[in-house]
Write a protein that holds these residues in place. Structure first.
Motif, PDB file in Angstrom:
ATOM      1  N   MET A   1       8.444  -0.390 -13.243  1.00  0.00           N
ATOM      2  CA  MET A   1       8.743   0.440 -11.580  1.00  0.00           C
ATOM      3  C   MET A   1       8.316   2.016 -11.211  1.00  0.00           C
ATOM      4  N   ASN A   2       7.860   1.830 -10.746  1.00  0.00           N
ATOM      5  CA  ASN A   2       7.172   3.898 -10.133  1.00  0.00           C
ATOM      6  C   ASN A   2       7.473   4.566  -8.475  1.00  0.00           C
ATOM      7  N   ILE A   3       8.346   4.795  -8.439  1.00  0.00           N
ATOM      8  CA  ILE A   3       8.800   5.082  -6.801  1.00  0.00           C
ATOM      9  C   ILE A   3       8.329   6.476  -6.378  1.00  0.00           C
ATOM     10  N   THR A   4       7.445   6.799  -5.865  1.00  0.00           N
ATOM     11  CA  THR A   4       7.321   7.934  -5.231  1.00  0.00           C
ATOM     12  C   THR A   4       7.563   8.249  -3.765  1.00  0.00           C
ATOM     13  N   VAL A   5       7.749   9.433  -3.431  1.00  0.00           N
ATOM     14  CA  VAL A   5       7.828   9.916  -1.857  1.00  0.00           C
ATOM     15  C   VAL A   5       6.701  10.441  -1.135  1.00  0.00           C
ATOM     16  N   ASP A   6       6.756   9.435  -0.430  1.00  0.00           N
ATOM     17  CA  ASP A   6       5.210   9.673   1.158  1.00  0.00           C
ATOM     18  C   ASP A   6       6.572  10.635   2.226  1.00  0.00           C
ATOM     19  N   VAL A  15       7.807   5.023  -1.331  1.00  0.00           N
ATOM     20  CA  VAL A  15       6.782   4.073  -1.650  1.00  0.00           C
ATOM     21  C   VAL A  15       7.013   3.320  -3.326  1.00  0.00           C
ATOM     22  N   ILE A  16       7.128   1.939  -3.531  1.00  0.00           N
ATOM     23  CA  ILE A  16       7.474   1.590  -4.431  1.00  0.00           C
ATOM     24  C   ILE A  16       5.989   0.910  -5.465  1.00  0.00           C
ATOM     25  N   SER A  17       5.637   0.925  -6.253  1.00  0.00           N
ATOM     26  CA  SER A  17       3.886   1.031  -6.899  1.00  0.00           C
ATOM     27  C   SER A  17       5.162   0.367  -8.703  1.00  0.00           C
ATOM     28  N   SER A  18       4.485  -1.351  -8.449  1.00  0.00           N
ATOM     29  CA  SER A  18       5.160  -2.048  -9.369  1.00  0.00           C
ATOM     30  C   SER A  18       3.958  -3.761  -9.532  1.00  0.00           C
ATOM     31  N   GLU A  19       3.484  -3.919 -10.730  1.00  0.00           N
ATOM     32  CA  GLU A  19       3.172  -5.148 -10.457  1.00  0.00           C
ATOM     33  C   GLU A  19       3.491  -6.256 -10.918  1.00  0.00           C
ATOM     34  N   ASP A  20       4.912  -6.444 -11.035  1.00  0.00           N
ATOM     35  CA  ASP A  20       6.203  -7.169 -11.103  1.00  0.00           C
ATOM     36  C   ASP A  20       6.757  -6.810  -9.918  1.00  0.00           C
ATOM     37  N   LYS A  44      14.069   4.648   3.859  1.00  0.00           N
ATOM     38  CA  LYS A  44      12.889   4.175   4.773  1.00  0.00           C
ATOM     39  C   LYS A  44      12.585   3.525   2.955  1.00  0.00           C
ATOM     40  N   VAL A  45      12.081   2.561   3.302  1.00  0.00           N
ATOM     41  CA  VAL A  45      11.360   2.758   1.882  1.00  0.00           C
ATOM     42  C   VAL A  45       9.814   1.161   1.939  1.00  0.00           C
ATOM     43  N   LEU A  46       8.723   1.377   1.675  1.00  0.00           N
ATOM     44  CA  LEU A  46       8.151   0.630   1.329  1.00  0.00           C
ATOM     45  C   LEU A  46       6.980  -0.475  -0.001  1.00  0.00           C
ATOM     46  N   LEU A  47       7.207  -1.886   0.248  1.00  0.00           N
ATOM     47  CA  LEU A  47       6.962  -2.819  -0.583  1.00  0.00           C
ATOM     48  C   LEU A  47       5.925  -2.938  -0.041  1.00  0.00           C
ATOM     49  N   ARG A  48       4.777  -4.005  -1.426  1.00  0.00           N
ATOM     50  CA  ARG A  48       4.281  -4.691  -1.442  1.00  0.00           C
ATOM     51  C   ARG A  48       4.935  -6.205  -1.241  1.00  0.00           C
ATOM     52  N   LYS A  49       4.416  -7.262  -0.721  1.00  0.00           N
ATOM     53  CA  LYS A  49       4.306  -8.681  -0.893  1.00  0.00           C
ATOM     54  C   LYS A  49       4.559  -9.086  -2.142  1.00  0.00           C
ATOM     55  N   GLU A  50       3.692  -8.561  -2.696  1.00  0.00           N
ATOM     56  CA  GLU A  50       3.317  -9.003  -3.893  1.00  0.00           C
ATOM     57  C   GLU A  50       4.827  -8.768  -4.972  1.00  0.00           C
ATOM     58  N   GLN A  51       5.505  -7.721  -4.558  1.00  0.00           N
ATOM     59  CA  GLN A  51       6.578  -7.428  -5.581  1.00  0.00           C
ATOM     60  C   GLN A  51       8.337  -7.995  -4.580  1.00  0.00           C
ATOM     61  N   THR A 110      -2.024  -2.895   5.598  1.00  0.00           N
ATOM     62  CA  THR A 110      -2.099  -1.706   4.780  1.00  0.00           C
ATOM     63  C   THR A 110      -1.211  -0.697   4.493  1.00  0.00           C
ATOM     64  N   GLU A 111      -1.130  -0.040   4.047  1.00  0.00           N
ATOM     65  CA  GLU A 111      -0.191   1.031   3.270  1.00  0.00           C
ATOM     66  C   GLU A 111       0.146   1.857   4.388  1.00  0.00           C
ATOM     67  N   ALA A 112      -1.471   2.587   5.455  1.00  0.00           N
ATOM     68  CA  ALA A 112      -1.377   3.416   5.801  1.00  0.00           C
ATOM     69  C   ALA A 112      -0.731   2.823   7.242  1.00  0.00           C
ATOM     70  N   GLU A 113      -0.856   1.991   7.795  1.00  0.00           N
ATOM     71  CA  GLU A 113      -0.062   1.093   8.490  1.00  0.00           C
ATOM     72  C   GLU A 113       1.542   1.539   8.215  1.00  0.00           C
ATOM     73  N   ALA A 114       1.787   0.863   7.510  1.00  0.00           N
ATOM     74  CA  ALA A 114       3.374   0.700   6.880  1.00  0.00           C
ATOM     75  C   ALA A 114       3.923   2.109   7.240  1.00  0.00           C
ATOM     76  N   LEU A 115       3.391   3.266   6.625  1.00  0.00           N
ATOM     77  CA  LEU A 115       4.145   4.185   6.717  1.00  0.00           C
ATOM     78  C   LEU A 115       3.971   5.231   7.932  1.00  0.00           C
ATOM     79  N   ASP A 116       3.158   4.917   9.095  1.00  0.00           N
ATOM     80  CA  ASP A 116       2.874   4.833  10.312  1.00  0.00           C
ATOM     81  C   ASP A 116       4.108   4.471  10.942  1.00  0.00           C
ATOM     82  N   ALA A 117       4.512   3.244  10.626  1.00  0.00           N
ATOM     83  CA  ALA A 117       5.368   2.613  11.566  1.00  0.00           C
ATOM     84  C   ALA A 117       6.597   2.926  10.509  1.00  0.00           C
ATOM     85  N   LEU A 118       6.862   3.485   9.504  1.00  0.00           N
ATOM     86  CA  LEU A 118       7.924   3.881   9.167  1.00  0.00           C
ATOM     87  C   LEU A 118       8.185   5.439   9.181  1.00  0.00           C
TER      88      LEU A 118
END
Length: 121
Positions: A1-6, A15-20, A44-51, A110-118
């Motif tokens: 898992m990798n965490i970057t900050v927008d 922003v969480i990045s992970s294939e798992d 604030k945190v952004l996750l993908r549904k698959e995570q 989309t990630e862009a929509e999620a970032l705008d909302a957050l």
């Protein structure tokens, strides 16, 4: 898992990045929350549904409610990105609709929509 900050003026999103799967239990969600807060200084945190475990999207398991209630109680906003059209549950669709009309939990396509909302929350 990798965490970057927008970062935008006055707002930071982890922003969480992970294939798992990152969250499969309430304890996983709390551990992630602590990591985001203390190591990345974000509320604030952004996750993908698959995570998220698929049990999250089965409302009868109460996992979504338990996790999201913890995030709200600890004042951490969350956005989940993905295609939710494949779920044929009226209660889940209603839940997503209600969340998207609040200011703490967002389900976005989309990630862009999620970032705008957050960032706007």
């Amino acid at each position: 898992m990798n965490i970057t900050v927008d970062q935008r003026p006055h707002s930071k999103v982890a922003v969480i990045s992970s294939e798992d799967v990152v969250i499969s239990s309430v304890n996983d969600a709390l551990d992630l929350m602590a990591d985001i807060r203390y190591n990345h200084e974000c509320d604030k945190v952004l996750l993908r549904k698959e995570q998220l475990t698929e049990d999250f999207f089965e409302l009868k398991t109460k996992l979504a409610g338990d996790i999201l209630q913890k995030y709200i109680n600890y004042q951490l906003k969350i956005a989940i990105v993905g295609d939710f059209s494949g779920y044929n549950s009226k209660s889940l669709n209603d839940f997503i609709y209600e969340c998207n009309h609040g200011s703490n939990v967002f389900f976005k396509g989309t990630e862009a929509e999620a970032l705008d909302a957050l960032h706007g929350a």
